[in-house]
Design a protein around this motif. Sequence first.
Motif, short mmCIF file in Angstrom:
data_model
loop_
_atom_site.label_atom_id
_atom_site.label_comp_id
_atom_site.label_asym_id
_atom_site.label_seq_id
_atom_site.Cartn_x
_atom_site.Cartn_y
_atom_site.Cartn_z
N GLY A 98 15.17 -3.93 2.71
CA GLY A 98 14.41 -3.61 3.91
C GLY A 98 12.97 -4.10 3.78
N ARG A 99 12.09 -3.47 4.56
CA ARG A 99 10.70 -3.91 4.60
C ARG A 99 9.79 -2.71 4.76
N ILE A 100 8.68 -2.73 4.05
CA ILE A 100 7.61 -1.76 4.24
C ILE A 100 6.42 -2.48 4.86
N ARG A 101 6.02 -2.04 6.04
CA ARG A 101 4.86 -2.62 6.71
C ARG A 101 3.65 -1.75 6.37
N LEU A 102 2.79 -2.26 5.52
CA LEU A 102 1.63 -1.51 5.04
C LEU A 102 0.37 -2.00 5.76
N GLY A 103 -0.33 -1.10 6.41
CA GLY A 103 -1.57 -1.44 7.08
C GLY A 103 -2.77 -1.05 6.23
N CYS A 104 -3.81 -1.87 6.23
CA CYS A 104 -5.04 -1.51 5.54
C CYS A 104 -6.23 -1.97 6.37
N LEU A 105 -7.42 -1.61 5.94
CA LEU A 105 -8.62 -1.91 6.70
C LEU A 105 -9.00 -3.39 6.64
#
Length: 304
Positions: A98-105
């Motif tokens: 699968g996929r992890i969509r990680l958001g950061c600043l």
Amino acid sequence: MIVRLGQMNDLQIKYFLSVARNLSFTKTAEELSVSQPAVSRHVSAMEKELGVALFDRTNKSIFLTEAGKLYYEFFSDLQVRYRLIRERAQDLNRQRSGRIRLGCLEGWDISGFFPAILEKFKQDYPNVEILLECFGTRGLVQALKNDSIDAAMSIDVTLADIEYTHVEELTSIPRIILFSSKHKLAKKVDLCPKDFENELFFALSSEEATYAANLVREYMRPFGFEPRIQVVRNIESMNACVHNGMGVAVTDWWSTAKGMSDFGFIPIGSRHPIVMVWKEKNDNPALSVLANEFKFILADQLDM
């Protein structure tokens, strides 16, 4: 293996099993590269916790008591079962995809540690892809709320108002004052935050402009002055204003601009807590693994 039965711990169990196999405290100390008193101390503490003698020490040699034999069988079996379950869990992890969509600043440079985190994460989840996306503070919150991302990594205050989330504190990083390398104070010896009291401070907008301004005021309060503040729309605007000598900004250790020769900076003696958050309904176990890898790799940064 981590075991907690009352005050007993896995180290005591390890020492007990080794002594039971060797029937010797001396051989166990040599095998585990520890002192003999340390082995005796841990075994005695285990006996006190269990309320029974595990070894008969009446003669020159030692041997297991009847109670000791029961506990030896129990803890030996526990170790075998733990190893098998751990291997099965690792197999399940390797099969998960699968996929992890990680958001950061936006404006963060995390290249000094993120590749190492990815490498360690891939050991447990080789078929799970991590996608990194960058947002401003408001965009990051909105992306998490509308499920455009699976998790968000940011300064704690920017994510404080999101409901129904799981929060993991990863580390903390120094706050800094960022200024142009051509600033009149850039070459001053023993430069300190107080030297910037007459400067215009640029702050990033959030849901309310006054909130961002109040944070900067809070950061400067220990230095005895009330800064003049101008709120700007995004990190690019803030860096452009600072770069062109129009003022300064409070940012943090991961700021991309901090590493550029056109900028200078000084720490202000306080830190930003960094958190990773995701919705409680998201039960993907890989998220906790990823958060733990962040904590492990970033542990050394607490000394910055």
